[in-house]
Write a protein that holds these residues in place. Sequence first.
Motif, PDB file in Angstrom:
ATOM      1  N   VAL A   1     -10.183 -29.926 -36.115  1.00  0.00           N
ATOM      2  CA  VAL A   1     -10.782 -30.128 -34.793  1.00  0.00           C
ATOM      3  C   VAL A   1     -11.956 -29.182 -34.609  1.00  0.00           C
ATOM      4  O   VAL A   1     -12.978 -29.557 -34.003  1.00  0.00           O
ATOM      5  N   GLY A   2     -11.839 -27.955 -35.136  1.00  0.00           N
ATOM      6  CA  GLY A   2     -12.962 -27.030 -35.059  1.00  0.00           C
ATOM      7  C   GLY A   2     -14.177 -27.555 -35.806  1.00  0.00           C
ATOM      8  O   GLY A   2     -15.313 -27.414 -35.337  1.00  0.00           O
ATOM      9  N   GLY A   3     -13.953 -28.174 -36.958  1.00  0.00           N
ATOM     10  CA  GLY A   3     -15.062 -28.771 -37.698  1.00  0.00           C
ATOM     11  C   GLY A   3     -15.715 -29.899 -36.933  1.00  0.00           C
ATOM     12  O   GLY A   3     -16.957 -30.030 -36.933  1.00  0.00           O
ATOM     13  N   LEU A   4     -14.891 -30.721 -36.262  1.00  0.00           N
ATOM     14  CA  LEU A   4     -15.446 -31.776 -35.414  1.00  0.00           C
ATOM     15  C   LEU A   4     -16.297 -31.182 -34.288  1.00  0.00           C
ATOM     16  O   LEU A   4     -17.361 -31.708 -33.950  1.00  0.00           O
ATOM     17  N   SER A   5     -15.808 -30.082 -33.723  1.00  0.00           N
ATOM     18  CA  SER A   5     -16.536 -29.445 -32.616  1.00  0.00           C
ATOM     19  C   SER A   5     -17.876 -28.890 -33.081  1.00  0.00           C
ATOM     20  O   SER A   5     -18.899 -29.044 -32.396  1.00  0.00           O
ATOM     21  N   VAL A   6     -17.877 -28.259 -34.244  1.00  0.00           N
ATOM     22  CA  VAL A   6     -19.129 -27.716 -34.777  1.00  0.00           C
ATOM     23  C   VAL A   6     -20.106 -28.842 -35.105  1.00  0.00           C
ATOM     24  O   VAL A   6     -21.312 -28.749 -34.819  1.00  0.00           O
ATOM     25  N   ALA A   7     -19.603 -29.911 -35.681  1.00  0.00           N
ATOM     26  CA  ALA A   7     -20.463 -31.063 -35.989  1.00  0.00           C
ATOM     27  C   ALA A   7     -21.045 -31.659 -34.713  1.00  0.00           C
ATOM     28  O   ALA A   7     -22.228 -32.037 -34.676  1.00  0.00           O
ATOM     29  N   ALA A   8     -20.214 -31.729 -33.658  1.00  0.00           N
ATOM     30  CA  ALA A   8     -20.697 -32.246 -32.378  1.00  0.00           C
ATOM     31  C   ALA A   8     -21.770 -31.333 -31.794  1.00  0.00           C
ATOM     32  O   ALA A   8     -22.785 -31.800 -31.245  1.00  0.00           O
TER      33      ALA A   8
ATOM     34  N   LEU B   1      -9.842 -39.340 -33.853  1.00  0.00           N
ATOM     35  CA  LEU B   1     -10.860 -38.373 -34.258  1.00  0.00           C
ATOM     36  C   LEU B   1     -12.216 -38.681 -33.621  1.00  0.00           C
ATOM     37  O   LEU B   1     -12.970 -37.762 -33.261  1.00  0.00           O
ATOM     38  N   VAL B   2     -12.533 -39.968 -33.472  1.00  0.00           N
ATOM     39  CA  VAL B   2     -13.790 -40.353 -32.812  1.00  0.00           C
ATOM     40  C   VAL B   2     -13.768 -39.911 -31.356  1.00  0.00           C
ATOM     41  O   VAL B   2     -14.767 -39.390 -30.820  1.00  0.00           O
ATOM     42  N   LEU B   3     -12.652 -40.101 -30.685  1.00  0.00           N
ATOM     43  CA  LEU B   3     -12.534 -39.677 -29.289  1.00  0.00           C
ATOM     44  C   LEU B   3     -12.655 -38.164 -29.164  1.00  0.00           C
ATOM     45  O   LEU B   3     -13.311 -37.656 -28.237  1.00  0.00           O
ATOM     46  N   LEU B   4     -12.041 -37.423 -30.084  1.00  0.00           N
ATOM     47  CA  LEU B   4     -12.162 -35.963 -30.054  1.00  0.00           C
ATOM     48  C   LEU B   4     -13.606 -35.528 -30.311  1.00  0.00           C
ATOM     49  O   LEU B   4     -14.102 -34.585 -29.671  1.00  0.00           O
ATOM     50  N   PHE B   5     -14.270 -36.201 -31.227  1.00  0.00           N
ATOM     51  CA  PHE B   5     -15.673 -35.881 -31.516  1.00  0.00           C
ATOM     52  C   PHE B   5     -16.546 -36.152 -30.290  1.00  0.00           C
ATOM     53  O   PHE B   5     -17.426 -35.352 -29.951  1.00  0.00           O
ATOM     54  N   THR B   6     -16.287 -37.257 -29.620  1.00  0.00           N
ATOM     55  CA  THR B   6     -17.057 -37.589 -28.414  1.00  0.00           C
ATOM     56  C   THR B   6     -16.838 -36.549 -27.320  1.00  0.00           C
ATOM     57  O   THR B   6     -17.792 -36.118 -26.647  1.00  0.00           O
ATOM     58  N   ALA B   7     -15.578 -36.142 -27.127  1.00  0.00           N
ATOM     59  CA  ALA B   7     -15.276 -35.118 -26.129  1.00  0.00           C
ATOM     60  C   ALA B   7     -15.970 -33.803 -26.479  1.00  0.00           C
ATOM     61  O   ALA B   7     -16.481 -33.104 -25.594  1.00  0.00           O
TER      62      ALA B   7
END
Length: 260
Positions: A21-28, A196-202
């Motif tokens: 999730v941290g990686g998704l946040s950094v990518a976002a 994962l897409v929803l988490l990335f969007t958030a």
Amino acid sequence: MFDFMYDLPEWAMFAACVLLVGGLSVAALILMIVFRRLWPPAPHAYTMVSTMLSGILLPTGIVLAFVASDIWQQDAKGRTAVEQEAIAVADTLRIAKFLPVELREQVTGVLDDYIREVIEIEWPLMGDGRASQVAEDQLETLMILSVEIESGTSQLALRRAAEELRRYATDIENARNQRLLVAQGRVLPTKWAALLVLLFTAACVLSELHLNHRRPLILSMALFSLGFGATLYMIASFDRPFTGTTVIEPTSLSVLLVRG
């Protein structure tokens, strides 16, 4: 999707989910920084409001709840199947006491071999969604033995015991089939992808809201990663009831083997 994590220690599996999730946040965050440079906001333009984040987190929470509910129902089904299998084996052993010595030894011998095969061989195989053919053959042997006893005697009591033996053998088979079905169940890749897409969007919305304020941005990203990482850990750990950190143990069957 999370196959690699089931060979990790529990703490490492938790850390992997948080880092995901941290990686998704950094990518976002990187995406929103690049997007702002390519399309900078006007000096007096309206900024994104915080209610946008609530609107994104609502469907994310709903999807998480549905996935988690399915997982925990599967886990409960697996535990119920194990208990029902143990009860059916115990009932079969109880009926075997009323058989003649030679027949009783045959029945108890098949049951002991079945329990050992399930505990020592089939249980590890279920982690990969597989089953033991030997255990299947032993149940068939028990069923054939009950039919032979029933058809080979004229004694009413023995025929009645053979009928009960056949019924309990069927119960063992049904419980085992349910156990194997649960072992083969997995969260569909489409569900993981949607989550994962929803988490990335958030995370994108969260980044946009705090992009100009470093401390709130870092804190919100860290808490977002920790909270949703813990949620993913709970779902992933219960996704496979017969492997990983939340494995269902064959305790009930082991007790019967010791008693036998």
